[in-house]
Design a protein around this motif. Structure first.
Motif, mmCIF file in Angstrom:
data_model
loop_
_atom_site.group_PDB
_atom_site.id
_atom_site.type_symbol
_atom_site.label_atom_id
_atom_site.label_comp_id
_atom_site.label_asym_id
_atom_site.label_seq_id
_atom_site.Cartn_x
_atom_site.Cartn_y
_atom_site.Cartn_z
ATOM 1 N N VAL A 67 0.722 -1.196 0.072
ATOM 2 C CA VAL A 67 -0.090 0.015 -0.086
ATOM 3 C C VAL A 67 0.956 1.176 0.099
ATOM 4 O O VAL A 67 0.631 2.277 -0.803
ATOM 5 C CB VAL A 67 -1.029 0.020 1.347
ATOM 6 C CG1 VAL A 67 -1.484 1.254 1.447
ATOM 7 C CG2 VAL A 67 -2.034 -1.110 1.245
ATOM 8 N N LEU A 68 1.891 1.230 0.852
ATOM 9 C CA LEU A 68 3.046 2.302 0.785
ATOM 10 C C LEU A 68 3.615 2.650 -0.626
ATOM 11 O O LEU A 68 3.629 3.746 -0.965
ATOM 12 C CB LEU A 68 3.882 2.195 1.842
ATOM 13 C CG LEU A 68 5.282 2.937 1.716
ATOM 14 C CD1 LEU A 68 4.537 4.529 2.501
ATOM 15 C CD2 LEU A 68 6.431 2.698 2.573
ATOM 16 N N ALA A 69 3.948 1.497 -1.269
ATOM 17 C CA ALA A 69 4.407 1.601 -2.663
ATOM 18 C C ALA A 69 3.445 2.216 -3.812
ATOM 19 O O ALA A 69 3.694 3.054 -4.481
ATOM 20 C CB ALA A 69 4.954 0.397 -2.885
ATOM 21 N N LEU A 70 2.132 1.817 -3.376
ATOM 22 C CA LEU A 70 0.963 2.239 -4.279
ATOM 23 C C LEU A 70 0.957 3.727 -4.145
ATOM 24 O O LEU A 70 0.535 4.567 -5.081
ATOM 25 C CB LEU A 70 -0.191 1.276 -4.245
ATOM 26 C CG LEU A 70 -1.567 1.877 -5.039
ATOM 27 C CD1 LEU A 70 -1.146 1.580 -6.301
ATOM 28 C CD2 LEU A 70 -2.638 1.159 -4.546
ATOM 29 N N CYS A 71 0.853 4.094 -2.863
ATOM 30 C CA CYS A 71 0.525 5.518 -2.768
ATOM 31 C C CYS A 71 1.854 6.451 -3.271
ATOM 32 O O CYS A 71 1.596 7.375 -3.415
ATOM 33 C CB CYS A 71 0.587 5.860 -1.017
ATOM 34 S SG CYS A 71 -1.167 5.091 -0.577
ATOM 35 N N ALA A 73 3.715 5.728 -5.626
ATOM 36 C CA ALA A 73 3.763 5.583 -7.135
ATOM 37 C C ALA A 73 2.679 6.652 -7.653
ATOM 38 O O ALA A 73 3.098 7.381 -8.484
ATOM 39 C CB ALA A 73 3.249 4.232 -7.687
ATOM 40 N N VAL A 74 1.501 6.731 -6.920
ATOM 41 C CA VAL A 74 0.444 7.484 -7.283
ATOM 42 C C VAL A 74 0.916 9.072 -7.115
ATOM 43 O O VAL A 74 0.793 9.936 -7.845
ATOM 44 C CB VAL A 74 -1.070 7.439 -6.422
ATOM 45 C CG1 VAL A 74 -1.752 8.571 -6.693
ATOM 46 C CG2 VAL A 74 -1.387 6.119 -6.919
ATOM 47 N N TRP A 75 1.579 9.343 -5.848
ATOM 48 C CA TRP A 75 2.403 10.689 -5.372
ATOM 49 C C TRP A 75 3.190 11.060 -6.636
ATOM 50 O O TRP A 75 3.072 12.062 -7.179
ATOM 51 C CB TRP A 75 2.754 10.640 -4.326
ATOM 52 C CG TRP A 75 3.334 11.874 -3.911
ATOM 53 C CD1 TRP A 75 2.642 13.104 -3.596
ATOM 54 C CD2 TRP A 75 4.652 12.192 -3.501
ATOM 55 N NE1 TRP A 75 3.286 14.081 -3.142
ATOM 56 C CE2 TRP A 75 4.776 13.726 -3.200
ATOM 57 C CE3 TRP A 75 5.841 11.420 -3.741
ATOM 58 C CZ2 TRP A 75 5.929 14.272 -2.821
ATOM 59 C CZ3 TRP A 75 6.876 12.425 -3.138
ATOM 60 C CH2 TRP A 75 7.142 13.547 -2.990
ATOM 61 N N ILE A 76 4.052 10.118 -6.910
ATOM 62 C CA ILE A 76 5.170 10.456 -7.829
ATOM 63 C C ILE A 76 4.352 10.713 -9.464
ATOM 64 O O ILE A 76 4.895 11.602 -10.109
ATOM 65 C CB ILE A 76 6.112 9.397 -8.004
ATOM 66 C CG1 ILE A 76 6.903 9.470 -6.731
ATOM 67 C CG2 ILE A 76 7.020 9.456 -9.410
ATOM 68 C CD1 ILE A 76 7.839 8.205 -6.544
ATOM 69 N N ALA A 77 3.426 10.004 -9.740
ATOM 70 C CA ALA A 77 2.896 10.150 -11.132
ATOM 71 C C ALA A 77 1.913 11.655 -10.881
ATOM 72 O O ALA A 77 2.080 12.417 -11.881
ATOM 73 C CB ALA A 77 1.747 9.230 -11.267
ATOM 74 N N VAL A 78 1.455 12.084 -9.995
ATOM 75 C CA VAL A 78 0.693 13.192 -9.811
ATOM 76 C C VAL A 78 1.807 14.026 -9.684
ATOM 77 O O VAL A 78 1.581 15.081 -10.671
ATOM 78 C CB VAL A 78 -0.093 13.345 -8.525
ATOM 79 C CG1 VAL A 78 -0.474 14.752 -8.178
ATOM 80 C CG2 VAL A 78 -1.276 12.262 -8.692
ATOM 81 N N GLN A 79 2.731 14.178 -9.238
ATOM 82 C CA GLN A 79 3.980 15.205 -9.396
ATOM 83 C C GLN A 79 4.488 15.472 -10.654
ATOM 84 O O GLN A 79 4.699 16.409 -11.184
ATOM 85 C CB GLN A 79 5.208 15.074 -8.422
ATOM 86 C CG GLN A 79 4.734 15.075 -7.011
ATOM 87 C CD GLN A 79 4.289 16.382 -6.399
ATOM 88 O OE1 GLN A 79 4.881 17.333 -7.057
ATOM 89 N NE2 GLN A 79 3.433 16.247 -5.624
ATOM 90 N N HIS A 80 4.592 14.228 -11.305
ATOM 91 C CA HIS A 80 5.157 14.219 -12.803
ATOM 92 C C HIS A 80 4.038 14.919 -13.646
ATOM 93 O O HIS A 80 4.714 15.922 -14.517
ATOM 94 C CB HIS A 80 5.465 12.901 -13.295
ATOM 95 C CG HIS A 80 5.745 12.739 -14.374
ATOM 96 N ND1 HIS A 80 7.040 13.087 -15.157
ATOM 97 C CD2 HIS A 80 5.289 12.302 -15.814
ATOM 98 C CE1 HIS A 80 7.214 12.895 -16.408
ATOM 99 N NE2 HIS A 80 6.183 12.500 -16.871
ATOM 100 N N PHE A 81 2.796 14.589 -13.683
ATOM 101 C CA PHE A 81 1.836 15.222 -14.509
ATOM 102 C C PHE A 81 1.671 16.823 -13.940
ATOM 103 O O PHE A 81 1.542 17.658 -15.034
ATOM 104 C CB PHE A 81 0.693 14.386 -14.367
ATOM 105 C CG PHE A 81 0.362 13.450 -15.136
ATOM 106 C CD1 PHE A 81 0.701 13.434 -16.499
ATOM 107 C CD2 PHE A 81 0.006 12.234 -14.444
ATOM 108 C CE1 PHE A 81 0.561 12.096 -17.283
ATOM 109 C CE2 PHE A 81 0.036 10.693 -15.251
ATOM 110 C CZ PHE A 81 0.254 10.842 -16.497
#
Length: 110
Positions: A67-71, A73-81
């Protein structure tokens, strides 16, 4: 970004070591036997000590890490976009498609 990567590596290393030790301890404290009754095979396992508790803790720890890795990964994707939106004059979809085409071209030309 480097701090996040170090945190992930350390977290997953600790989790994997703990799961490995838990598996070894569970295997050491579990005995099994195989019986053949009327042509059918029956297996039974007996555990001693806190093997069920250790196995449950290992499962919970693994789920928390996933769950930590998923959170993250989503945070990094949001920052990237967000960064793509800030630096591009065009649309995000076009930029992502361009990056995807360049990486696939680079991959398949090797």
């Amino acid at each position: 970004m480097l701090k996040i990567l170090i945190f992930l590596v350390v977290t997953f290393l600790v989790t994997n070591v703990f799961n490995g030790v838990t598996n070894i301890m569970t295997t050491m404290h579990t005995s099994g036997e195989e019986l053949v009754l009327s042509g059918t095979y029956q297996c039974s396992f007996n555990s001693t000590g806190d093997t069920l508790l250790l196995a449950s803790i290992a499962w919970i720890l693994a789920i928390v890490c996933e769950v930590l890795a998923l959170c993250l990964a989503v945070w990094i994707a949001v920052q990237h976009f967000r960064e793509l939106r800030r630096h591009s004059a065009g649309g995000i979809i076009g930029d992502c498609f361009t990056v995807l085409m360049k990486t696939h071209t680079l991959y398949f030309t090797r």
